[in-house]
Write a protein that holds these residues in place. Sequence first.
Motif, short mmCIF file in Angstrom:
data_model
loop_
_atom_site.label_atom_id
_atom_site.label_comp_id
_atom_site.label_asym_id
_atom_site.label_seq_id
_atom_site.Cartn_x
_atom_site.Cartn_y
_atom_site.Cartn_z
N VAL A 33 0.99 -1.07 0.13
CA VAL A 33 0.01 -0.01 0.15
C VAL A 33 0.85 1.25 -0.18
O VAL A 33 1.79 1.49 0.87
CB VAL A 33 -0.92 0.11 1.16
N SER A 34 0.85 2.03 -0.89
CA SER A 34 1.71 3.23 -0.97
C SER A 34 0.99 4.19 -1.53
O SER A 34 -0.04 4.32 -2.18
CB SER A 34 2.88 2.85 -2.42
N ASN A 35 1.45 5.69 -1.31
CA ASN A 35 1.07 6.67 -1.90
C ASN A 35 1.59 7.22 -3.13
O ASN A 35 1.28 8.15 -3.64
CB ASN A 35 1.32 8.02 -0.72
N LYS A 36 2.42 6.44 -3.66
CA LYS A 36 2.89 6.52 -5.23
C LYS A 36 1.61 6.12 -6.06
O LYS A 36 0.67 5.40 -5.60
CB LYS A 36 4.31 5.60 -5.42
N ALA A 37 1.62 6.79 -7.29
CA ALA A 37 0.47 6.39 -8.27
C ALA A 37 0.32 4.99 -8.44
O ALA A 37 1.25 4.36 -8.34
CB ALA A 37 0.98 7.17 -9.53
N ASP A 38 -0.91 4.58 -8.42
CA ASP A 38 -1.59 3.15 -8.39
C ASP A 38 -0.71 2.54 -9.92
O ASP A 38 -0.32 1.47 -9.53
CB ASP A 38 -2.99 3.25 -8.57
N PRO A 39 -0.67 3.08 -11.09
CA PRO A 39 -0.19 2.31 -11.91
C PRO A 39 1.47 2.15 -11.94
O PRO A 39 1.84 0.96 -12.30
CB PRO A 39 -0.05 3.42 -13.30
N ALA A 40 2.04 3.06 -11.35
CA ALA A 40 3.50 2.81 -10.94
C ALA A 40 3.58 1.68 -9.81
O ALA A 40 4.88 0.70 -9.96
CB ALA A 40 4.12 4.02 -10.43
N VAL A 41 2.82 1.59 -8.77
CA VAL A 41 3.03 0.64 -7.86
C VAL A 41 2.84 -0.81 -8.27
O VAL A 41 3.43 -1.65 -8.34
CB VAL A 41 2.00 0.95 -6.67
#
Length: 170
Positions: A33-41
């Motif tokens: 679970v990240s605050n980076k953009a979903d497509p990049a994760v």
Amino acid sequence: YYGKNCQIKTRPYDGVMECIEALKKKGYKMAIVSNKADPAVKELNKIYFKGMIDVAIGERPGVARKPAPDSVYQALEELGISMEERAKKALYVGDSEVDRATAENAGLDCMSVEWGFRERKLLESLKPKYLISHPMDVVKTLDDLMIEEIVNRLDGFADSDVSRMKVTVS
């Protein structure tokens, strides 16, 4: 920019792959679970973890960012862990004060790790349930917790119950 260039200067920390492989072999389900953009994760999950991480969720429009628990709840749901089970069956592992707050907001114990963005002194001040220095300490801590749970369950049996138990080894 980041979505197209997410691999630049990005790699798993030393020891993380061995940790994830060990946890996967033991049958643990895992999520990012990240605050980076979903497509990049999702892309980084495919590139680096090649199916070992079951769920990868990043920031999306209309969903509150960490430390809000929304994405954690979604990850738990996708892992098949109910809201009632989460405190017993899930552990949040992170490297920052945002992660500590996210764990608390989601009702989960937090394992803070020293190999990320924050120094030990700051992590200690956040009072996580666990604070570890090396990725394989995650595996050791979970193994210790599993042994502790088994012992606690056995302690719950009365002596007469134990004497009536039939043990079969195959």
